[in-house]
Design a protein around this motif. Structure first.
Motif, PDB file in Angstrom:
ATOM      1  N   GLN A  90      -2.672   8.850  -0.200  1.00  0.00           N
ATOM      2  CA  GLN A  90      -4.075   8.448  -0.215  1.00  0.00           C
ATOM      3  C   GLN A  90      -4.601   8.254  -1.641  1.00  0.00           C
ATOM      4  N   GLN A  96      -3.316   5.077  -3.064  1.00  0.00           N
ATOM      5  CA  GLN A  96      -4.013   3.938  -2.471  1.00  0.00           C
ATOM      6  C   GLN A  96      -5.304   3.653  -3.220  1.00  0.00           C
ATOM      7  N   ARG A 112       0.836  -1.195   0.000  1.00  0.00           N
ATOM      8  CA  ARG A 112       0.000   0.000   0.000  1.00  0.00           C
ATOM      9  C   ARG A 112       0.870   1.244   0.000  1.00  0.00           C
ATOM     10  N   ASP A 113       0.552   2.168  -0.881  1.00  0.00           N
ATOM     11  CA  ASP A 113       1.284   3.428  -0.962  1.00  0.00           C
ATOM     12  C   ASP A 113       0.884   4.337   0.192  1.00  0.00           C
ATOM     13  N   SER A 114       1.808   5.166   0.648  1.00  0.00           N
ATOM     14  CA  SER A 114       1.515   6.085   1.757  1.00  0.00           C
ATOM     15  C   SER A 114       0.613   7.230   1.318  1.00  0.00           C
ATOM     16  N   HIS A 160      -4.557  -3.895  -2.382  1.00  0.00           N
ATOM     17  CA  HIS A 160      -3.982  -3.110  -3.467  1.00  0.00           C
ATOM     18  C   HIS A 160      -3.271  -4.063  -4.429  1.00  0.00           C
ATOM     19  N   PHE A 191      -6.453   0.134  -5.302  1.00  0.00           N
ATOM     20  CA  PHE A 191      -7.246  -0.734  -4.425  1.00  0.00           C
ATOM     21  C   PHE A 191      -8.292  -1.495  -5.230  1.00  0.00           C
TER      22      PHE A 191
END
Length: 297
Positions: A150, A153, A146-148, A164, A157
């Motif tokens: 938002q 994400q 998961r990317d930091s 993800h 997803f």
């Protein structure tokens, strides 16, 4: 050492690296030749002060370096463990892997269409011949971290997988005899039908396909009959669904062979920028494994 073990127990090569010992030997010959060509090209571009041949020699031979790269694709240990298994540092294991991946990618065409793409007449001929077959198509998803951010994400997803992911699309010849085309690395939420329509441009307009319910509404594609609310399928529709499923199982077999290489099945740990290159390299290894790709001697 892994390479010494393979030399001693050649019959176990496919379990360890994903390809047979004979296929490994042909790949090593091609990889070494490509490596030498790169060195010659680099040498011509250099402005030398010192004579060539200086510097610290590599601890691993070319065969061992290629073996290290294949071992990572097949088993996906950490680079720390990979270095320990080949007697080098974590950094050298990482550098060795990323040096050989572009070379293997260049040697191993990921699909039949890519293999003939450099020659327009060959490409047109293959596209015409393929219209005699109903090509099999299916998608696969692979988890990523998961990317930091938002927005990133949300981009990756997948509601279907609840995580993800990156999605890929594979086209195969009936009975799974070859990978015809691959679309790699789309964000997880991308609909199968949208990927299919994008990839369909690479085929003849009359090319027939067979897919699952996710491809309903596509052009020239046969999909299973879908049961309507409060109504049952007829016996003929059930028989047609069964026959379609029996034919489509071969694309599942190709995807299973892809996932034998853990880099293509477990959560992808490397930078996303390298995803397409690595997965297409694995597709080339699958083609080598099933015998649809023959490397030059």
């Amino acid at each position: 050492m892994v390479f010494d073990y393979i030399e001693k127990y050649a019959h176990r090569t496919k379990q360890i690296l994903g390809i047979s010992y004979e296929q490994l030997q042909s790949l090593l010959r091609c990889a070494e030749k490509r490596h030498q060509d790169i060195k010659v090209k680099q040498e011509k571009q250099k402005i030398r002060i010192n004579a060539s041949g200086g510097g610290r020699p590599s601890k691993l031979s070319i065969s061992e370096q290629v073996c290290l790269c294949l071992f990572y694709l097949r088993q996906m240990p950490t680079f720390q463990v990979l270095g320990m298994m080949f007697g080098v540092s974590k950094t050298e294991a990482n550098d060795t892997f990323h040096y050989w991946i572009p070379i293997l990618r260049d040697i191993l065409p990921s699909s039949l269409l890519e293999q003939v793409s450099n020659n327009e007449s060959d490409l047109l001929f293959v596209q015409e011949v393929l219209t005699n077959f109903r090509l099999l198509v299916d998608s696969l998803e692979q988890p990523i971290y998961r990317d930091s951010d938002q927005k990133e994400q949300q981009k990756y997803f997948s509601g279907k997988k609840r995580q993800h992911t990156l999605k890929s699309l594979m086209f195969g010849i009936p009975e799974g005899k070859d990978i015809v085309e691959v679309e790699v690395g789309s964000p997880g939420p991308t609909a199968d039908i949208n990927l299919f329509r994008k990839s369909q441009e690479k085929f003849d307009n009359s090319q027939p396909f067979a897919g699952d319910k996710g491809f309903q509404g596509g052009k020239n594609i046969t999909t299973p009959h879908k049961k309507k609310p409060k109504r049952e399928l007829s016996q003929q529709q059930k028989d047609e669904n069964k026959a379609l499923s029996s034919n489509r199982i071969f694309i599942e077999h190709l995807i299973r062979l892809l996932k034998i290489f853990r880099i293509a099945s477990q959560r992808f740990r490397l930078k996303l920028e390298t995803y397409e290159q690595i997965i297409l390299t694995v597709c080339g290894l699958v083609r080598l494994r099933i015998g649809s790709l023959i490397l030059p001697t």
